[in-house]
Design a protein around this motif. Sequence first.
Motif, PDB file in Angstrom:
ATOM      1  N   SER A 157       6.358  82.963   6.412  1.00  0.00           N
ATOM      2  CA  SER A 157       4.978  82.404   6.320  1.00  0.00           C
ATOM      3  C   SER A 157       4.870  81.135   6.965  1.00  0.00           C
ATOM      4  O   SER A 157       4.353  80.449   7.536  1.00  0.00           O
ATOM      5  N   MET A 158       5.868  80.237   6.715  1.00  0.00           N
ATOM      6  CA  MET A 158       6.459  78.700   6.867  1.00  0.00           C
ATOM      7  C   MET A 158       6.207  78.284   8.185  1.00  0.00           C
ATOM      8  O   MET A 158       5.918  77.892   8.663  1.00  0.00           O
ATOM      9  N   ILE A 159       6.720  79.297   9.079  1.00  0.00           N
ATOM     10  CA  ILE A 159       6.665  79.511  10.877  1.00  0.00           C
ATOM     11  C   ILE A 159       5.167  79.687  10.524  1.00  0.00           C
ATOM     12  O   ILE A 159       4.841  78.931  11.941  1.00  0.00           O
ATOM     13  N   VAL A 160       4.728  80.605  10.598  1.00  0.00           N
ATOM     14  CA  VAL A 160       3.043  80.921  10.944  1.00  0.00           C
ATOM     15  C   VAL A 160       2.431  79.734  10.448  1.00  0.00           C
ATOM     16  O   VAL A 160       1.792  79.404  11.364  1.00  0.00           O
ATOM     17  N   GLN A 161       2.676  78.765   9.331  1.00  0.00           N
ATOM     18  CA  GLN A 161       1.605  78.415   9.285  1.00  0.00           C
ATOM     19  C   GLN A 161       1.992  76.931   9.895  1.00  0.00           C
ATOM     20  O   GLN A 161       1.418  76.012  10.116  1.00  0.00           O
ATOM     21  N   ARG A 162       3.499  76.839   9.817  1.00  0.00           N
ATOM     22  CA  ARG A 162       4.003  75.020  11.227  1.00  0.00           C
ATOM     23  C   ARG A 162       3.239  75.421  12.697  1.00  0.00           C
ATOM     24  O   ARG A 162       2.131  74.894  12.595  1.00  0.00           O
ATOM     25  N   PHE A 163       2.844  76.753  12.876  1.00  0.00           N
ATOM     26  CA  PHE A 163       2.905  76.647  14.493  1.00  0.00           C
ATOM     27  C   PHE A 163       1.443  76.725  14.727  1.00  0.00           C
ATOM     28  O   PHE A 163       0.392  76.518  15.621  1.00  0.00           O
ATOM     29  N   GLU A 164       0.261  77.722  13.107  1.00  0.00           N
ATOM     30  CA  GLU A 164      -1.157  77.227  12.644  1.00  0.00           C
ATOM     31  C   GLU A 164      -1.958  75.952  13.202  1.00  0.00           C
ATOM     32  O   GLU A 164      -2.537  75.356  14.012  1.00  0.00           O
ATOM     33  N   ASN A 173       6.906  72.010  31.349  1.00  0.00           N
ATOM     34  CA  ASN A 173       6.249  72.924  30.463  1.00  0.00           C
ATOM     35  C   ASN A 173       5.358  72.689  29.433  1.00  0.00           C
ATOM     36  O   ASN A 173       4.135  73.356  29.176  1.00  0.00           O
ATOM     37  N   THR A 174       5.771  71.310  29.140  1.00  0.00           N
ATOM     38  CA  THR A 174       4.794  70.479  28.315  1.00  0.00           C
ATOM     39  C   THR A 174       3.478  70.350  28.619  1.00  0.00           C
ATOM     40  O   THR A 174       2.663  70.494  27.371  1.00  0.00           O
ATOM     41  N   GLN A 175       3.344  69.242  29.831  1.00  0.00           N
ATOM     42  CA  GLN A 175       2.211  69.138  30.539  1.00  0.00           C
ATOM     43  C   GLN A 175       1.537  70.920  31.036  1.00  0.00           C
ATOM     44  O   GLN A 175      -0.265  70.257  30.764  1.00  0.00           O
ATOM     45  N   VAL A 176       1.534  72.163  31.393  1.00  0.00           N
ATOM     46  CA  VAL A 176       1.462  73.509  31.764  1.00  0.00           C
ATOM     47  C   VAL A 176       0.648  73.663  30.177  1.00  0.00           C
ATOM     48  O   VAL A 176      -1.108  73.852  30.095  1.00  0.00           O
ATOM     49  N   ASN A 177       1.008  73.525  29.144  1.00  0.00           N
ATOM     50  CA  ASN A 177       0.645  73.824  27.473  1.00  0.00           C
ATOM     51  C   ASN A 177      -0.143  73.298  27.266  1.00  0.00           C
ATOM     52  O   ASN A 177      -1.305  73.339  26.413  1.00  0.00           O
ATOM     53  N   LYS A 178      -0.575  71.455  27.834  1.00  0.00           N
ATOM     54  CA  LYS A 178      -1.387  71.047  27.141  1.00  0.00           C
ATOM     55  C   LYS A 178      -2.789  72.075  28.058  1.00  0.00           C
ATOM     56  O   LYS A 178      -3.568  71.460  27.579  1.00  0.00           O
ATOM     57  N   ILE A 179      -2.227  71.736  29.275  1.00  0.00           N
ATOM     58  CA  ILE A 179      -3.688  72.128  30.233  1.00  0.00           C
ATOM     59  C   ILE A 179      -4.407  73.572  29.704  1.00  0.00           C
ATOM     60  O   ILE A 179      -5.353  73.478  29.876  1.00  0.00           O
ATOM     61  N   LYS A 180      -3.352  74.703  29.297  1.00  0.00           N
ATOM     62  CA  LYS A 180      -4.027  76.030  29.075  1.00  0.00           C
ATOM     63  C   LYS A 180      -4.454  75.205  27.345  1.00  0.00           C
ATOM     64  O   LYS A 180      -5.637  76.313  27.428  1.00  0.00           O
ATOM     65  N   ARG A 181      -4.451  75.006  27.029  1.00  0.00           N
ATOM     66  CA  ARG A 181      -5.280  74.227  25.669  1.00  0.00           C
ATOM     67  C   ARG A 181      -6.095  73.687  26.017  1.00  0.00           C
ATOM     68  O   ARG A 181      -7.564  74.177  25.417  1.00  0.00           O
ATOM     69  N   LYS A 182      -6.572  72.653  26.783  1.00  0.00           N
ATOM     70  CA  LYS A 182      -7.556  72.558  26.918  1.00  0.00           C
ATOM     71  C   LYS A 182      -8.117  73.071  27.591  1.00  0.00           C
ATOM     72  O   LYS A 182      -9.564  73.180  27.686  1.00  0.00           O
ATOM     73  N   GLN A 237      -0.037  76.587  18.250  1.00  0.00           N
ATOM     74  CA  GLN A 237       0.842  76.587  19.433  1.00  0.00           C
ATOM     75  C   GLN A 237       1.276  78.374  18.638  1.00  0.00           C
ATOM     76  O   GLN A 237       0.908  78.059  18.116  1.00  0.00           O
ATOM     77  N   LYS A 238       2.074  78.995  20.115  1.00  0.00           N
ATOM     78  CA  LYS A 238       3.042  80.116  19.929  1.00  0.00           C
ATOM     79  C   LYS A 238       4.332  79.592  19.244  1.00  0.00           C
ATOM     80  O   LYS A 238       4.777  79.058  19.879  1.00  0.00           O
TER      81      LYS A 238
END
Length: 388
Positions: free
Chosen positions: A141-148, A292-301, A152-153
Amino acid sequence: MKKESVSLFTDLFIKQEPISQVYSNIELSDGQGNNLVDHSNTSDKNKNIYSFSHVPDHLKINVFDSESLTERIFPTVKGHAIRLDDYSSADAYLRHQNKKQRENINRARRRLETCFDIQYKLFHHQIEETEYQFLMDRLRSMIVQRFEQRGQKSSTLAIWDKVYATSFDLINQGKASLFVVYDKDLPIAFSFNYIYDRLLFGYISSYDLDYGKFSLGQIVIYKLLEWCMDNQFIQYDMGWGDLDYKKWWCNTSYRFNHHFYYPKYSIPGFLYAQFKGNRSRILAFLIAKGVNTQVNKIKRKLKGQPMKPHLGPQHRFKDVDSSQTEAMEEIKVHHEQLSVSKKVINDFLFTTQEHSDDVSLYYSAAKNQYILKGKKKTKSILFNPTNH
């Protein structure tokens, strides 16, 4: 042709059969420990293609039948670790490694223990099944909360069922441990670790976001380092991930490799190893460059997701006279449906260094005002944006 895939540093105890079909010996680099391969139930070796990812280059590895197998090795991501050979205590290590961080961690630990009734417990060789289930559910539950919060996934949740199904037996066999920080009876931070002879591998960790100001992640590492020193471990391994906290904690880095084994002259084996191995190597290179960090930012945008973590309502504190609480309604701080979040109360404790048992919460409906009062300090809670 059958393919066997193993993540060596996380599946070492879980997938012993395919490992034992290829490796005769796996031990720590100093060569003075135990063989980590169990050959008691080894089946006949066959003509499989074997893929072993996350193989640290600091392990000493011997192959059973090197004459009939082709070995291909591809470098992948970097790993970080703390070598413990030259240090007598966690404090001595930090004094040598980073004096300022040592002071910060000791200050954070003292503050945590001042504000709460803190207990530290490491489950190793013995844990009851009901307690295991409760603790692992809390960790999840802590992991779920943190990534929410991050938007991120979590890669941990993708393999959670495997970890949950296998770790109870591994803890009781002494092949894994679960370290827990408690506030009274409430678990507030975790670290699940694999134990490879005299090496501790920190695999999964998380903490309660309500205690976010108390540097729980750093305190957990410090306490595990203490445990390693007390039990004559030679290495505390933090695995892959080029994160800042690992860089300043660790005194050595190493390379993870992707190993492939297939029968000599096997065209399918050669093609599989070339494709998968080069893919691992390219991905590792891109990760090292931050792609990978930049790709994740683009996906989220593109998905319209927030670029910054969701932190919830913001607040700050303002000093007030304790006499203001006399005409206000007192609210039980430990009530389940508390109108002021636990995080706000814990932030007050962090700021004032009060103990959680000494804090009272007051409310004035006329002023729509909340006040937290301890033995030493009294502060009004100002919520954004209306009270800012």
